[in-house]
Write a protein that holds these residues in place. Sequence first.
Motif, PDB file in Angstrom:
ATOM      1  N   GLY A  75      73.873  16.271   5.025  1.00 56.41           N
ATOM      2  CA  GLY A  75      74.599  15.264   5.791  1.00 56.41           C
ATOM      3  C   GLY A  75      74.595  15.561   7.284  1.00 56.41           C
ATOM      4  N   LEU A  76      74.849  16.804   7.632  1.00 57.51           N
ATOM      5  CA  LEU A  76      74.876  17.178   9.059  1.00 57.51           C
ATOM      6  C   LEU A  76      73.481  17.093   9.677  1.00 57.51           C
ATOM      7  CD1 LEU A  76      77.344  20.214   8.927  1.00 57.51           C
ATOM      8  CD2 LEU A  76      77.785  17.930   9.858  1.00 57.51           C
ATOM      9  N   GLY A  77      72.454  17.463   8.905  1.00 55.09           N
ATOM     10  CA  GLY A  77      71.086  17.322   9.407  1.00 55.09           C
ATOM     11  C   GLY A  77      70.733  15.871   9.669  1.00 55.09           C
ATOM     12  N   ALA A  78      71.131  14.984   8.747  1.00 57.76           N
ATOM     13  CA  ALA A  78      70.883  13.554   8.939  1.00 57.76           C
ATOM     14  C   ALA A  78      71.684  13.018  10.123  1.00 57.76           C
ATOM     15  CB  ALA A  78      71.244  12.783   7.667  1.00 57.76           C
ATOM     16  N   ALA A  79      72.927  13.506  10.283  1.00 57.47           N
ATOM     17  CA  ALA A  79      73.735  13.086  11.431  1.00 57.47           C
ATOM     18  C   ALA A  79      73.087  13.527  12.740  1.00 57.47           C
ATOM     19  CB  ALA A  79      75.147  13.657  11.322  1.00 57.47           C
ATOM     20  N   GLY A  80      72.539  14.761  12.752  1.00 62.38           N
ATOM     21  CA  GLY A  80      71.822  15.228  13.945  1.00 62.38           C
ATOM     22  C   GLY A  80      70.613  14.364  14.246  1.00 62.38           C
ATOM     23  N   ALA A  81      69.886  13.972  13.185  1.00 64.37           N
ATOM     24  CA  ALA A  81      68.746  13.074  13.385  1.00 64.37           C
ATOM     25  C   ALA A  81      69.213  11.724  13.906  1.00 64.37           C
ATOM     26  CB  ALA A  81      67.989  12.907  12.069  1.00 64.37           C
ATOM     27  N   GLY A  82      70.353  11.262  13.389  1.00 66.07           N
ATOM     28  CA  GLY A  82      70.906   9.994  13.878  1.00 66.07           C
ATOM     29  C   GLY A  82      71.282  10.061  15.345  1.00 66.07           C
ATOM     30  N   LEU A  83      71.801  11.204  15.764  1.00 65.20           N
ATOM     31  CA  LEU A  83      72.152  11.379  17.174  1.00 65.20           C
ATOM     32  C   LEU A  83      70.901  11.396  18.049  1.00 65.20           C
ATOM     33  CD1 LEU A  83      74.415  11.945  19.233  1.00 65.20           C
ATOM     34  CD2 LEU A  83      74.077  14.385  18.801  1.00 65.20           C
ATOM     35  N   LEU A  84      69.858  12.086  17.588  1.00 60.53           N
ATOM     36  CA  LEU A  84      68.616  12.151  18.356  1.00 60.53           C
ATOM     37  C   LEU A  84      67.981  10.771  18.507  1.00 60.53           C
ATOM     38  CD1 LEU A  84      66.961  15.406  16.946  1.00 60.53           C
ATOM     39  CD2 LEU A  84      67.996  15.072  19.205  1.00 60.53           C
ATOM     40  N   VAL A  85      68.073   9.974  17.459  1.00 59.94           N
ATOM     41  CA  VAL A  85      67.501   8.632  17.523  1.00 59.94           C
ATOM     42  C   VAL A  85      68.427   7.696  18.290  1.00 59.94           C
ATOM     43  CG1 VAL A  85      66.783   6.642  16.146  1.00 59.94           C
ATOM     44  CG2 VAL A  85      66.243   8.940  15.385  1.00 59.94           C
ATOM     45  N   GLY A  86      69.728   7.862  18.077  1.00 58.24           N
ATOM     46  CA  GLY A  86      70.680   6.919  18.641  1.00 58.24           C
ATOM     47  C   GLY A  86      70.823   6.983  20.144  1.00 58.24           C
ATOM     48  N   VAL A  87      70.834   8.185  20.704  1.00 57.68           N
ATOM     49  CA  VAL A  87      71.064   8.320  22.145  1.00 57.68           C
ATOM     50  C   VAL A  87      70.035   7.542  22.965  1.00 57.68           C
ATOM     51  CG1 VAL A  87      71.078   9.959  24.062  1.00 57.68           C
ATOM     52  CG2 VAL A  87      72.334  10.481  21.971  1.00 57.68           C
ATOM     53  N   PRO A  88      68.725   7.693  22.699  1.00 56.78           N
ATOM     54  CA  PRO A  88      67.769   6.924  23.511  1.00 56.78           C
ATOM     55  C   PRO A  88      67.578   5.473  23.078  1.00 56.78           C
ATOM     56  CG  PRO A  88      66.581   8.322  21.982  1.00 56.78           C
ATOM     57  CD  PRO A  88      68.040   8.628  21.791  1.00 56.78           C
ATOM     58  N   SER A  89      67.843   5.154  21.806  1.00 59.92           N
ATOM     59  CA  SER A  89      67.454   3.843  21.298  1.00 59.92           C
ATOM     60  C   SER A  89      68.582   2.830  21.228  1.00 59.92           C
ATOM     61  CB  SER A  89      66.836   3.981  19.896  1.00 59.92           C
ATOM     62  OG  SER A  89      67.796   4.449  18.975  1.00 59.92           O
ATOM     63  N   LEU A  90      69.843   3.279  21.144  1.00 56.49           N
ATOM     64  CA  LEU A  90      70.927   2.331  20.938  1.00 56.49           C
ATOM     65  C   LEU A  90      71.339   1.584  22.201  1.00 56.49           C
ATOM     66  CD1 LEU A  90      73.125   4.138  18.297  1.00 56.49           C
ATOM     67  CD2 LEU A  90      71.790   2.068  18.017  1.00 56.49           C
ATOM     68  N   ARG A  91      70.642   1.824  23.297  1.00 55.07           N
ATOM     69  CA  ARG A  91      70.808   0.948  24.460  1.00 55.07           C
ATOM     70  C   ARG A  91      70.017  -0.340  24.267  1.00 55.07           C
ATOM     71  NH1 ARG A  91      73.328   3.847  28.403  1.00 55.07           N
ATOM     72  NH2 ARG A  91      73.313   6.112  28.125  1.00 55.07           N
ATOM     73  N   LEU A  92      69.159  -0.333  23.243  1.00 54.63           N
ATOM     74  CA  LEU A  92      68.403  -1.536  22.907  1.00 54.63           C
ATOM     75  C   LEU A  92      69.233  -2.417  21.977  1.00 54.63           C
ATOM     76  CD1 LEU A  92      64.995   0.215  22.136  1.00 54.63           C
ATOM     77  CD2 LEU A  92      65.681  -0.894  24.265  1.00 54.63           C
ATOM     78  N   ARG A  93      68.797  -3.643  21.820  1.00 53.37           N
ATOM     79  CA  ARG A  93      69.530  -4.584  20.976  1.00 53.37           C
ATOM     80  C   ARG A  93      68.567  -5.361  20.101  1.00 53.37           C
ATOM     81  NH1 ARG A  93      73.452  -7.309  25.639  1.00 53.37           N
ATOM     82  NH2 ARG A  93      74.340  -5.349  26.434  1.00 53.37           N
ATOM     83  N   GLY A  94      69.108  -5.900  19.019  1.00 56.71           N
ATOM     84  CA  GLY A  94      68.382  -6.850  18.182  1.00 56.71           C
ATOM     85  C   GLY A  94      67.080  -6.316  17.625  1.00 56.71           C
ATOM     86  N   ASP A  95      66.015  -7.102  17.805  1.00 57.57           N
ATOM     87  CA  ASP A  95      64.727  -6.769  17.216  1.00 57.57           C
ATOM     88  C   ASP A  95      64.174  -5.456  17.743  1.00 57.57           C
ATOM     89  OD1 ASP A  95      64.971  -9.179  15.953  1.00 57.57           O
ATOM     90  OD2 ASP A  95      63.643 -10.259  17.325  1.00 57.57           O
ATOM     91  N   TYR A  96      64.462  -5.135  19.008  1.00 60.21           N
ATOM     92  CA  TYR A  96      63.937  -3.900  19.593  1.00 60.21           C
ATOM     93  C   TYR A  96      64.528  -2.677  18.902  1.00 60.21           C
ATOM     94  CZ  TYR A  96      62.512  -7.147  23.241  1.00 60.21           C
ATOM     95  OH  TYR A  96      61.955  -8.205  23.917  1.00 60.21           O
ATOM     96  N   LEU A  97      65.820  -2.715  18.616  1.00 58.00           N
ATOM     97  CA  LEU A  97      66.464  -1.623  17.909  1.00 58.00           C
ATOM     98  C   LEU A  97      65.915  -1.510  16.486  1.00 58.00           C
ATOM     99  CD1 LEU A  97      68.601   0.592  17.674  1.00 58.00           C
ATOM    100  CD2 LEU A  97      70.253  -1.168  17.039  1.00 58.00           C
ATOM    101  N   ALA A  98      65.702  -2.646  15.836  1.00 53.32           N
ATOM    102  CA  ALA A  98      65.160  -2.631  14.473  1.00 53.32           C
ATOM    103  C   ALA A  98      63.782  -1.969  14.449  1.00 53.32           C
ATOM    104  CB  ALA A  98      65.069  -4.058  13.932  1.00 53.32           C
ATOM    105  N   LEU A  99      62.951  -2.266  15.443  1.00 52.52           N
ATOM    106  CA  LEU A  99      61.615  -1.675  15.503  1.00 52.52           C
ATOM    107  C   LEU A  99      61.682  -0.170  15.734  1.00 52.52           C
ATOM    108  CD1 LEU A  99      59.699  -4.383  17.575  1.00 52.52           C
ATOM    109  CD2 LEU A  99      59.411  -3.842  15.152  1.00 52.52           C
ATOM    110  N   VAL A 100      62.612   0.273  16.602  1.00 54.89           N
ATOM    111  CA  VAL A 100      62.741   1.707  16.867  1.00 54.89           C
ATOM    112  C   VAL A 100      63.180   2.445  15.611  1.00 54.89           C
ATOM    113  CG1 VAL A 100      64.089   3.426  18.139  1.00 54.89           C
ATOM    114  CG2 VAL A 100      63.154   1.453  19.335  1.00 54.89           C
ATOM    115  N   THR A 101      64.190   1.929  14.918  1.00 55.84           N
ATOM    116  CA  THR A 101      64.669   2.594  13.709  1.00 55.84           C
ATOM    117  C   THR A 101      63.626   2.555  12.596  1.00 55.84           C
ATOM    118  OG1 THR A 101      65.795   0.543  13.056  1.00 55.84           O
ATOM    119  CG2 THR A 101      67.094   2.196  14.227  1.00 55.84           C
TER     120      THR A 101
END
Length: 313
Positions: free
Chosen positions: A105-131
């Motif tokens: 769980g903590l490893g997945a949360a760390g991965a979520g943080l690594l992905v979220g910090v740079p990508s969650l400034r995006l919205r909609g379709d752009y965020l979907a493509l990044v994830t």
Amino acid sequence: MPKPHLALLAALLAAYGLQQYADRIDPYYLDVLIGVGINVILAVSLNLVNGYTGQFSLGHAGFMSVGAYLAAAVSLQLGPRLFGEDGGTALQQGALFLAALLTGGLGAAGAGLLVGVPSLRLRGDYLALVTLGFGEIIRVTFQNVEWLGGALGLNGIPASTTIFWVLAAAALTIFTVVCLVHSTYGRGFLATHDDEIAAEAVGLNTTRYKIVAFVIGAFFAGIAGGLYGHFKLTITPTGFDFTKSIEIVVMVILGGMGNTLGVVLAAVLLTLLPEVLRPVAEYRMVLYSFLLIVLMLARPQGLFNFRLGRART
């Protein structure tokens, strides 16, 4: 004691009681019940991101795979070293399994943080493509790391997942999400969902709320992955591909975005539906897809969108 806490206690006691009779349950029905519990964890945790916060993530299977592989690695590497060939006592095995789940769980949360910090400034379709891209990167990475089994995956994972662990984890996931979105802090998730620009105008850091939702959702997806790996005993990268992410998204959409109760019911329905269609195995996936289309045309707002799981504003 508040009602959510009483409900959680009742759910944990029910899970413990059911575990006492697990040996009397038909293995097939037990398999289905555990699958239902794991899907509930995945759907409710994704609903925090897609439903309550208003984002659109297609990488939940990637976080699930991180949890599955890390939890399996902990069990396979530490178990023999700590307890030897006898495997240790039941208490020691339970403690190791809990540590493996938390590591996943903590490893997945760390991965979520690594992905979220740079990508969650995006919205909609752009965020979907990044994830979506993140999920594929994780899958291909696991497929090419030899000490994690490569394309063959990991085998010989201890059979530690029981009905108690699955139902307890599902209850804790629902409890956490419901309490979070009904809290004062949780109003920020709903504000981000309803109008991100207006929320920022009144001083809310919407990016932080999106990252928090992403990390919490990834944590529980990692827990689900750990439970899945210790139940199936074998995991391969192909088990966490784009199709798996779509299955989880469909559960959230069918249940009603931002509706915890509806998402739980949809996860149960979409796990049981393929089993009900087993007598017509050659047409099962065709009928499954057709029924999904009919349901979405008839109830585009969600089949179980009763708004009982959505915090009032």
